[in-house]
Design an enzyme around this catalytic site. Structure first.
Site, mmCIF file in Angstrom:
data_model
loop_
_atom_site.group_PDB
_atom_site.id
_atom_site.type_symbol
_atom_site.label_atom_id
_atom_site.label_comp_id
_atom_site.label_asym_id
_atom_site.label_seq_id
_atom_site.Cartn_x
_atom_site.Cartn_y
_atom_site.Cartn_z
ATOM 1 N N GLY A 221 0.830 -1.202 0.000
ATOM 2 C CA GLY A 221 0.000 0.000 0.000
ATOM 3 C C GLY A 221 0.859 1.245 0.000
ATOM 4 O O GLY A 221 2.000 1.221 -0.472
ATOM 5 N N SER A 222 0.341 2.332 0.545
ATOM 6 C CA SER A 222 1.050 3.611 0.479
ATOM 7 C C SER A 222 1.982 3.795 1.676
ATOM 8 O O SER A 222 1.776 3.196 2.735
ATOM 9 C CB SER A 222 0.032 4.756 0.451
ATOM 10 O OG SER A 222 -0.646 4.794 1.683
ATOM 11 N N PRO A 223 3.018 4.640 1.504
ATOM 12 C CA PRO A 223 3.960 4.868 2.611
ATOM 13 C C PRO A 223 3.318 5.372 3.909
ATOM 14 O O PRO A 223 3.660 4.860 4.985
ATOM 15 C CB PRO A 223 4.949 5.888 2.026
ATOM 16 C CG PRO A 223 4.937 5.610 0.562
ATOM 17 C CD PRO A 223 3.524 5.219 0.236
ATOM 18 N N VAL A 225 0.422 4.777 5.169
ATOM 19 C CA VAL A 225 -0.220 3.649 5.850
ATOM 20 C C VAL A 225 0.826 2.631 6.272
ATOM 21 O O VAL A 225 0.697 1.992 7.327
ATOM 22 C CB VAL A 225 -1.315 2.997 4.969
ATOM 23 C CG1 VAL A 225 -1.993 1.860 5.712
ATOM 24 C CG2 VAL A 225 -2.348 4.036 4.562
ATOM 25 N N GLY A 226 1.897 2.514 5.489
ATOM 26 C CA GLY A 226 3.002 1.633 5.868
ATOM 27 C C GLY A 226 3.556 1.995 7.238
ATOM 28 O O GLY A 226 3.873 1.126 8.053
ATOM 29 N N GLU A 243 5.467 -3.308 1.123
ATOM 30 C CA GLU A 243 5.638 -3.019 -0.299
ATOM 31 C C GLU A 243 4.910 -1.699 -0.557
ATOM 32 O O GLU A 243 3.674 -1.675 -0.610
ATOM 33 C CB GLU A 243 5.055 -4.154 -1.153
ATOM 34 C CG GLU A 243 5.731 -5.501 -0.955
ATOM 35 C CD GLU A 243 7.003 -5.652 -1.808
ATOM 36 O OE1 GLU A 243 7.219 -4.808 -2.705
ATOM 37 O OE2 GLU A 243 7.772 -6.597 -1.551
ATOM 38 N N CYS A 277 2.206 0.200 -9.047
ATOM 39 C CA CYS A 277 3.220 0.757 -8.145
ATOM 40 C C CYS A 277 4.583 0.887 -8.819
ATOM 41 O O CYS A 277 5.394 1.717 -8.410
ATOM 42 C CB CYS A 277 3.344 -0.082 -6.878
ATOM 43 S SG CYS A 277 3.632 -1.824 -7.191
#
Lengths: 502, 468
Positions: A221-223, A225-226, A243, A277
């Site tokens: 997902g997105s940074p 949320v990472g 990822e 991505c």
């Protein structure tokens, strides 16, 4: 690190635990309203502790069942992804079926080899011992997948998780609604319900899910949320693979075949309507190269999608209104050289190329994740490399040049998750290459054997004899110089001298 | 942000590319070797002052094992650094597909006090080998060693790329405000959580070498004398202050009866009738740790040892019998020279006991019957495992060393340290020409194109051969 100072206390909502922070292989107590998924996680953990996922036959059976899911539900998968994001059936078949089956086959073909204990080199003192690496499962793992390749991005990690002997909770994206429903309703029918489950929902459900202790978390997902995922994982010391994403730069040198470059870049950018991505996010080239590329890009787009891409069955749509509005806003950056048309009702954004884009423009402030390709002018390769290096490390760096030295320079002097010279996207279709990010684009790698390795704990093991106690005598007190000499002789690693003879 | 300048400086050095050439890395590693040679005496003295570490033990753990790691790395670095070529599918036969080993950038290594040289130096070897710049934060608890490292290490290494930062919790907290490209932490689980939470803000990958209570199962079928010596050695080495020490014993009441005199004999053989007078037995590192350990002596019954001396921070090699799971000695990692024995009825009970608790750094099992050793290995989960001995599995550079669950994440030693500190970058280099090979993938999409793509891309399932 103790000097008597007080460390920050763990939050009050920390669930009850056994000493040292978790109840053994760690189920979490809490009544159902406080922790709605506790029962499910408990159930999976009990299954794991029962050992049923350990035998190779069990894992093979589950993997083969996954294969049957892909075969039986192929049509439904194509329809669901077409409905969710206008994914062309060809693209869905390639990314959601074929590439997944490749990973499955790679794993089925090699699982017995990967599972074996790996014997390792021993020193003199251990010649009579057995030294090896045992591949243990982690336990109960969580896979959180995004919406853009909604089958692939949970299924490929799942292949590794099952192969390594874990139990798994799969959390597909709620944004790709039809696919989420398909997975939730049909996948459990193929897998052992004692060991595998699908959980649906949005941010709130995921937050509740993360209150539980997992033994591994795999997130795509997105940074931003990472960061949230890793912070939640830190509470339980849960290892993670993230990822994530970023802006993947695509440098095009002055020495190249413009037609080929335009086709390969356009393909990578507009596949899945740009919602990839590893898509080339922006181009870096000289003004002269831009002049040559524009007509070549126009031709490539026309070859691919016809004069009106909106009518092409092969071009996708944006997944949601929110994403559509976000991407549409980016059209204001620079000047539209190709495309630029939109249709809100269809969530259609035409394959678009922007020129005269400045580094501070909106389109350069976030990952585009749509069918828009900005071109940034630079004067030479060094400037391009500096530009890339002054920004967050991306998931992929692309470099196009007929001159290998140029491609190698870009590879050498930049840092990214992965790299592809003279093409886009293709490096991730090879299961033998590790796929993962670095810095803001993520941590951890997977695909092929790397997925198995991601989800297994490599346990260093030594088995010695009960006898042969004399061999141990030098290490015991009372210590002496003589004893030390023996220890050194039997356990030291010598520096191999450089041989200067031919 | 008091460390911003330092981190900036190191990052600029890294961006300059000076750590990339193999010759540079080899030179720095060889300098580390000279540090160990030149400062050997000072290291022995500092660790003795810090925790009464016997010279033999310090030589073994802080010098010899470190030099082994250095030599394995120097012997193999050029090989490890090379691009690794990988298998290709049909469509990529003319391409170059390989894994490039890239450094992360600026890494942070935080070390604890119990093996104060080893536990920063071994990770540092991997960090340098992989081409990174590094900040080392040694423990402030092992004060003399901290001072030695802070004052002398920088003379050996390139100060543009490597730095030592000293201090306690406040300094480490400020240090962690900076973005690092990798954080390698050795310490306790609670602090591990803090480190990982701080790392999460910057999406910094971490290795956490933590701890736990390493169980040691002794079956009824064993050579009691040998078991007692090997267990006593592992428990009392460095006065018990070892993350992989056997923390507690699990055995039947009959085996406890047999072990007790054997343990007594082993302790006497190692340290004499009064271990306090032995030059080969260490001391507890601090008053705080001493008091923590002394409080555990009330668990169960002292069967061997139990003497203490606060002024010297001496705790005798001690064995506790009749220990219950709820006793203080069973509530936290002991990290001292105390060995509790928990009685169980059989192997299954021992395995259940182990599995009911957080996963430890090591599981030990002693039995003449290899099936039993294998059962314990098979049915438990831990960082590492050793059958019929203690500690030894971590001295082999070819075995991964690391925890699982509460005992940590990540692994290192030998090549794995290099791998820990390098990013494995998947690379594909294709030709600018040969465009016809790509046409099947482009729109307009057709069944025929899909068929072609499938043929060139697919990984077939190999049939299982049923012929002999």
């Amino acid at each position: 690190m103790e000097t008597g100072a007080v460390f920050p206390q763990l939050p009050e909502s920390e669930p009850r635990r056994a000493p040292e922070g978790d109840g053994g292989n760690g189920s979490v107590d809490g009544d159902a309203t406080r922790n709605p998924f506790a029962g499910l996680v408990s159930h999976l953990r009990a299954s794991w502790l029962s050992g049923k996922t350990r035998p190779m036959e069990y894992r093979m059976a589950q993997l083969k069942a996954l294969g049957r899911f892909l075969d039986d539900k192929k049509q439904e998968i194509l329809e669901a992804t077409a409905s969710d994001l206008g994914k062309a059936p060809f693209e869905a078949e390639l990314s959601e079926i074929l590439l997944c089956k490749n990973e499955l086959h790679e794993t089925l073909n090699n699982l017995s080899c990967w599972m074996k204990d790996e014997q390792v080199d021993r020193n003199l003192a251990m010649q009579l011992d057995s030294a090896f690496i045992r591949k243990d499962p982690y336990g109960v793992v969580l896979i959180i997948a995004p919406w853009n390749y909604p089958i692939h991005l949970f299924l490929v990690p799942l292949v590794g998780a099952i192969a390594a002997g874990n139990c798994v909770i799969v959390k597909p994206s709620e944004v790709s609604k039809k696919t989420e429903k398909l997975v939730a309703e049909t996948l459990p029918g193929y897998l052992d319900k004692d060991c595998f489950a699908v959980v649906t929902g949005g941010v709130q459900e995921t937050t509740r899910l993360l209150e539980n202790k997992f033994d591994y978390i795999f997130f795509t997902g997105s940074p931003p949320v990472g960061r949230i995922i890793m912070t939640a994982a830190a509470k339980h010391l849960t290892p993670v693979t993230l990822e994530l994403g970023g802006k993947n730069p695509c440098y095009v040198s002055d020495t190249c075949d413009v037609t080929n470059v335009a086709r390969r870049v356009a393909w990578g950018r507009f596949f899945n309507a740009g919602q990839t991505c590893i898509a080339p996010d922006y181009l870096l080239c000289t003004i002269e190269m831009q002049e040559k590329l524009l007509p070549a890009l126009r031709k490539a787009i026309d070859d691919f999608y016809g004069p009106n891409p909106r009518e092409s069955p092969d071009f996708g749509r944006i997944v949601s209104d929110k994403q559509f509005q976000r991407v549409q806003r980016l059209l204001g950056s620079g000047r539209v050289a190709i495309g630029g048309q939109t249709d809100e009702a269809e969530r259609y954004i035409a394959p678009t190329v922007l020129v005269d884009v400045q580094p501070l423009d909106p389109v350069m402030q976030e990952e585009i994740f749509g069918p828009i390709l900005p071109i940034i002018i630079i004067t030479n390769m060094d400037e391009a490399i500096d530009f890339i290096n002054s920004r967050e490390r991306p998931l992929a760096v692309y470099a196009f040049s007929s001159d290998d030295k140029v491609v190698n320079q870009v590879l050498e002097r930049t840092s990214s998750g992965g790299f592809c010279g003279n093409d886009t996207l293709m490096h991730v279709t090879l299961p033998s290459l590790p796929f993962g990010g670095i810095g803001n684009s993520g941590l951890g790698t997977h695909h092929g054997k790397f997925s198995f390795d991601t989800f297994s704990h490599h346990r260093g093991c030594l088995k010695r004899g009960m006898g042969w106690e004399r061999l141990n005598a030098p290490r015991y007190p009372p210590y002496s110089q003589q004893k030390f000499g023996v220890i050194r002789a039997t356990s030291k690693v010598t520096r191999k001298s450089d041989c200067t003879l031919l």
